[in-house]
Structures are given as structure tokens and as C-alpha cells.
Design a protein around this motif. Sequence first.
Motif, PDB file in Angstrom:
ATOM      1  N   GLY A 250       0.878  -1.124   0.056  1.00  0.00           N
ATOM      2  CA  GLY A 250      -0.054  -0.092  -0.036  1.00  0.00           C
ATOM      3  C   GLY A 250       0.681   1.185   0.013  1.00  0.00           C
ATOM      4  O   GLY A 250       0.373   2.292   0.426  1.00  0.00           O
ATOM      5  N   GLU A 251       1.924   1.095  -0.602  1.00  0.00           N
ATOM      6  CA  GLU A 251       2.926   2.377  -0.584  1.00  0.00           C
ATOM      7  C   GLU A 251       3.092   2.989  -1.699  1.00  0.00           C
ATOM      8  O   GLU A 251       3.917   3.670  -2.381  1.00  0.00           O
ATOM      9  CB  GLU A 251       4.279   1.839  -0.088  1.00  0.00           C
ATOM     10  CG  GLU A 251       4.391   1.160   1.332  1.00  0.00           C
ATOM     11  CD  GLU A 251       5.695   1.243   1.763  1.00  0.00           C
ATOM     12  OE1 GLU A 251       6.532   1.108   0.735  1.00  0.00           O
ATOM     13  OE2 GLU A 251       5.986   0.626   2.944  1.00  0.00           O
ATOM     14  N   ILE A 252       2.006   2.947  -2.705  1.00  0.00           N
ATOM     15  CA  ILE A 252       1.887   3.379  -4.013  1.00  0.00           C
ATOM     16  C   ILE A 252       0.507   4.125  -4.563  1.00  0.00           C
ATOM     17  O   ILE A 252      -0.498   3.430  -4.256  1.00  0.00           O
ATOM     18  CB  ILE A 252       2.289   2.353  -5.181  1.00  0.00           C
ATOM     19  CG1 ILE A 252       2.685   2.863  -6.566  1.00  0.00           C
ATOM     20  CG2 ILE A 252       1.575   1.216  -4.971  1.00  0.00           C
ATOM     21  CD1 ILE A 252       3.223   1.979  -7.467  1.00  0.00           C
ATOM     22  N   LYS A 253       0.597   5.111  -5.171  1.00  0.00           N
ATOM     23  CA  LYS A 253      -0.653   5.790  -5.447  1.00  0.00           C
ATOM     24  C   LYS A 253      -1.147   5.222  -7.129  1.00  0.00           C
ATOM     25  O   LYS A 253      -0.302   4.799  -7.561  1.00  0.00           O
ATOM     26  CB  LYS A 253      -0.479   7.381  -5.694  1.00  0.00           C
ATOM     27  CG  LYS A 253       0.034   8.095  -4.506  1.00  0.00           C
ATOM     28  CD  LYS A 253       0.074   9.474  -4.746  1.00  0.00           C
ATOM     29  CE  LYS A 253       0.377  10.245  -3.482  1.00  0.00           C
ATOM     30  NZ  LYS A 253       0.644  11.784  -3.799  1.00  0.00           N
ATOM     31  N   GLU A 254      -2.526   5.196  -7.082  1.00  0.00           N
ATOM     32  CA  GLU A 254      -3.165   4.555  -8.338  1.00  0.00           C
ATOM     33  C   GLU A 254      -2.352   5.094  -9.516  1.00  0.00           C
ATOM     34  O   GLU A 254      -2.224   4.410 -10.602  1.00  0.00           O
ATOM     35  CB  GLU A 254      -4.429   5.091  -8.326  1.00  0.00           C
ATOM     36  CG  GLU A 254      -5.307   4.039  -9.215  1.00  0.00           C
ATOM     37  CD  GLU A 254      -5.294   2.788  -9.012  1.00  0.00           C
ATOM     38  OE1 GLU A 254      -5.380   1.940  -9.901  1.00  0.00           O
ATOM     39  OE2 GLU A 254      -5.088   2.236  -7.895  1.00  0.00           O
ATOM     40  N   GLU A 255      -2.191   6.561  -9.560  1.00  0.00           N
ATOM     41  CA  GLU A 255      -1.392   7.074 -10.918  1.00  0.00           C
ATOM     42  C   GLU A 255      -0.156   6.331 -11.064  1.00  0.00           C
ATOM     43  O   GLU A 255       0.329   6.126 -12.233  1.00  0.00           O
ATOM     44  CB  GLU A 255      -1.361   8.554 -10.607  1.00  0.00           C
ATOM     45  CG  GLU A 255      -2.446   9.335 -10.412  1.00  0.00           C
ATOM     46  CD  GLU A 255      -3.178   9.457  -9.093  1.00  0.00           C
ATOM     47  OE1 GLU A 255      -2.444   8.819  -8.223  1.00  0.00           O
ATOM     48  OE2 GLU A 255      -4.194   9.993  -8.978  1.00  0.00           O
ATOM     49  N   GLU A 256       0.681   6.246  -9.892  1.00  0.00           N
ATOM     50  CA  GLU A 256       2.029   5.853 -10.121  1.00  0.00           C
ATOM     51  C   GLU A 256       1.859   4.088 -10.610  1.00  0.00           C
ATOM     52  O   GLU A 256       2.637   3.642 -11.341  1.00  0.00           O
ATOM     53  CB  GLU A 256       2.693   5.522  -8.637  1.00  0.00           C
ATOM     54  CG  GLU A 256       4.158   4.988  -8.963  1.00  0.00           C
ATOM     55  CD  GLU A 256       5.059   5.664  -9.742  1.00  0.00           C
ATOM     56  OE1 GLU A 256       6.035   5.108 -10.128  1.00  0.00           O
ATOM     57  OE2 GLU A 256       4.869   6.678 -10.056  1.00  0.00           O
ATOM     58  N   VAL A 257       0.621   3.443 -10.162  1.00  0.00           N
ATOM     59  CA  VAL A 257       0.342   2.003 -10.581  1.00  0.00           C
ATOM     60  C   VAL A 257       0.224   2.032 -12.020  1.00  0.00           C
ATOM     61  O   VAL A 257       0.677   1.189 -12.909  1.00  0.00           O
ATOM     62  CB  VAL A 257      -0.842   1.386  -9.788  1.00  0.00           C
ATOM     63  CG1 VAL A 257      -1.199   0.086 -10.317  1.00  0.00           C
ATOM     64  CG2 VAL A 257      -0.615   1.447  -8.299  1.00  0.00           C
ATOM     65  N   ASP A 258      -0.563   3.040 -12.467  1.00  0.00           N
ATOM     66  CA  ASP A 258      -1.065   2.917 -14.026  1.00  0.00           C
ATOM     67  C   ASP A 258       0.182   3.515 -14.829  1.00  0.00           C
ATOM     68  O   ASP A 258       0.598   2.769 -15.927  1.00  0.00           O
ATOM     69  CB  ASP A 258      -2.164   4.125 -14.292  1.00  0.00           C
ATOM     70  CG  ASP A 258      -3.366   3.627 -13.637  1.00  0.00           C
ATOM     71  OD1 ASP A 258      -3.727   2.717 -13.485  1.00  0.00           O
ATOM     72  OD2 ASP A 258      -4.294   4.580 -13.382  1.00  0.00           O
ATOM     73  N   ARG A 259       1.231   4.344 -14.317  1.00  0.00           N
ATOM     74  CA  ARG A 259       2.415   4.584 -14.949  1.00  0.00           C
ATOM     75  C   ARG A 259       3.225   3.546 -15.027  1.00  0.00           C
ATOM     76  O   ARG A 259       3.634   3.233 -16.246  1.00  0.00           O
ATOM     77  CB  ARG A 259       2.984   5.819 -14.257  1.00  0.00           C
ATOM     78  CG  ARG A 259       4.167   6.339 -15.239  1.00  0.00           C
ATOM     79  CD  ARG A 259       5.158   7.350 -14.247  1.00  0.00           C
ATOM     80  NE  ARG A 259       5.668   6.687 -13.275  1.00  0.00           N
ATOM     81  CZ  ARG A 259       6.810   5.887 -13.476  1.00  0.00           C
ATOM     82  NH1 ARG A 259       7.379   5.540 -14.465  1.00  0.00           N
ATOM     83  NH2 ARG A 259       7.370   5.475 -12.189  1.00  0.00           N
ATOM     84  N   ARG A 260       3.474   2.761 -14.028  1.00  0.00           N
ATOM     85  CA  ARG A 260       4.410   1.602 -13.990  1.00  0.00           C
ATOM     86  C   ARG A 260       4.051   0.192 -14.882  1.00  0.00           C
ATOM     87  O   ARG A 260       4.548  -0.393 -15.471  1.00  0.00           O
ATOM     88  CB  ARG A 260       4.627   1.135 -12.799  1.00  0.00           C
ATOM     89  CG  ARG A 260       5.634   2.246 -11.981  1.00  0.00           C
ATOM     90  CD  ARG A 260       5.737   1.870 -10.600  1.00  0.00           C
ATOM     91  NE  ARG A 260       6.227   0.723 -10.299  1.00  0.00           N
ATOM     92  CZ  ARG A 260       6.697   0.518  -8.830  1.00  0.00           C
ATOM     93  NH1 ARG A 260       6.485   1.471  -7.813  1.00  0.00           N
ATOM     94  NH2 ARG A 260       7.124  -0.859  -8.705  1.00  0.00           N
ATOM     95  N   ARG A 261       2.531   0.096 -14.906  1.00  0.00           N
ATOM     96  CA  ARG A 261       1.811  -0.872 -15.672  1.00  0.00           C
ATOM     97  C   ARG A 261       1.994  -0.456 -17.267  1.00  0.00           C
ATOM     98  O   ARG A 261       2.285  -1.496 -17.837  1.00  0.00           O
ATOM     99  CB  ARG A 261       0.451  -1.052 -15.368  1.00  0.00           C
ATOM    100  CG  ARG A 261       0.180  -2.030 -13.873  1.00  0.00           C
ATOM    101  CD  ARG A 261      -1.143  -2.224 -13.562  1.00  0.00           C
ATOM    102  NE  ARG A 261      -1.462  -2.967 -12.451  1.00  0.00           N
ATOM    103  CZ  ARG A 261      -2.344  -2.918 -11.542  1.00  0.00           C
ATOM    104  NH1 ARG A 261      -3.679  -2.163 -12.018  1.00  0.00           N
ATOM    105  NH2 ARG A 261      -2.630  -3.828 -10.870  1.00  0.00           N
ATOM    106  N   SER A 262       1.881   0.768 -17.463  1.00  0.00           N
ATOM    107  CA  SER A 262       2.216   1.139 -19.071  1.00  0.00           C
ATOM    108  C   SER A 262       3.764   0.860 -19.221  1.00  0.00           C
ATOM    109  O   SER A 262       3.664   0.380 -20.619  1.00  0.00           O
ATOM    110  CB  SER A 262       1.916   2.611 -19.114  1.00  0.00           C
ATOM    111  OG  SER A 262       0.335   2.804 -18.697  1.00  0.00           O
ATOM    112  N   ALA A 263       4.465   1.416 -18.414  1.00  0.00           N
ATOM    113  CA  ALA A 263       6.016   1.091 -18.817  1.00  0.00           C
ATOM    114  C   ALA A 263       6.329  -0.505 -18.847  1.00  0.00           C
ATOM    115  O   ALA A 263       6.936  -0.920 -19.840  1.00  0.00           O
ATOM    116  CB  ALA A 263       6.833   1.767 -17.621  1.00  0.00           C
TER     117      ALA A 263
END
Length: 259
Positions: free
Chosen positions: A209-222
Motif C-alpha cells: 500500500g505504498e503506491i498511488k493509483e497514478e503511479e500504478v498506472d504509469r508503471r503498468r504502462s511502462a
Amino acid sequence: MKIVRYITALAIVACFALGTTTVTAQGNSEKAKKEKVAKEKMEKGKEMAQDKKEKKEKKLKEAKEKVSMEQKELASERKEEMKALQEQMKNASPGEKKAIQERMEKMKEEYREEQNDLRGKKERIIEDQIEVLEQKRNKIKSNNGKGNAYGKNKGDLTGREFGQQRAYEARNRIEVEREIINKRRNLVVLAEERIQNAKRRLETDIEEGEIKEEEVDRRRSAIGRAVERMTKLRSSLTESERVLKAQEARLEALSKEDN
């Protein structure tokens, strides 16, 4: 008097012919000199280009070896650090053990990040090496097209010599293609490792739980882009393997012709 005029006329004709011959000879000599200078310049240009290419190949090889050495040194350093922490765990209190355990987990994550960065650096070096090899392959292919087609423009070569020349060129292309394939295989392995590490880190961060939803989306896209890139790498590898088989079949056919 007529004899004198006749002799004079002959002398004039002889002088004219001699002058014309001299001018023609001088013209041919100048043309030969210019052609020689042009050829020397061309040969020098080729040597400089070859020297530049060899220096680049050497530089890339040294850079790759340096990264490999950094990876080994990093692994060795982290291994010693982990041993030291494990020793501290033996006589540590429960509270200290928890802190040491957290430190060990953090160190493992840092190690994975550092190794991932080094893998990325090695990938870029290998890509540059492949580019150099492809240029070499294309040059061999271009040279083959300048009069070395089957049964054409043999020049002063005998049939057997011409066949041997074609076989030599085919072997060169095969050698370069094999190098390209090995490099692409290395790239695929490195890409797979990086993708798996990125997925594992993302899953861990989500669970904690140490990550924001926006960061999750960014990293999944990467990660998605990395997977797409790896798919293209696999496709390039498959194509290189197909080309290699065709070249090996051609070399076998040339060998049979010579025999």
C-alpha cells in the motif's frame, strides 16, 4: 626544287605527328596520375572508415565488459553486507532483529534496482553492437551485389576461383549473422529479467500500500511497453535465424558446386 618542298612537307608532317603523340602521351599520363590519386584517396577513406568501425567495436566491447564487472562487484559487495547483517542477527535482541531484518529486505530491493539499472545499460550497449554488426552485414551484402552475382562479372577469375570467392563472402555473412543472433538472444534474456523484476516490485508495492493509483498506472504502462519491445526483439531474432538458415543453405550449395 620540288624535292626540297617535298622533304619540307614530310618534315612538317613528322613534327606534327610527333607533337600529337607527345600531347596524347602527356594527357594519358596526367589521366593515369589523377586516377591513381583518386584510387589512393578512396583506399585511404576505406581504411579510415574500417579503423573507425573497429575502434567503435572495441569501445563497445570494453563498455560491456565494464558493466559485467560492475555487476559482479555489486553482487560481491552485497553478499558481504548480507553476511555481516546475518552475523549481527545471532546476538541481537528481538527489537534489533526486526530492524536488521528490515534492513536486509531493503538491501535486497536496492540490489535488485541496481542490477536492473546495469541490465538496462548493458541492453543499450548490445543494441549499439547489433547496429555495428548490421552495418557490417549490409556492407558485405552490398559488395556481393557489385558483380558477384551467380555466374556474372567474373573478371579475371576462373570458374573455381569465382566459386571460392562467393563461398568466402557467404561464410563472412554467416559469421556476422550468428553474432547478431547471439546479441539478440542476450537482449531477450535481459529484457525478460527486467520485466519480471518490474512486475515483482510493482506487486510488492501494491501489497504494501505504498503506491498511488497514478503511479500504478504509469508503471503498468511502462511494463506493457517493455513487453511490446521484447515481442519485437523476439520477432527480429526469429527473422535473423531464418536468414541464417537461408545463408547456410546457400553456402552448402556453393560448396557442392565447387566439388
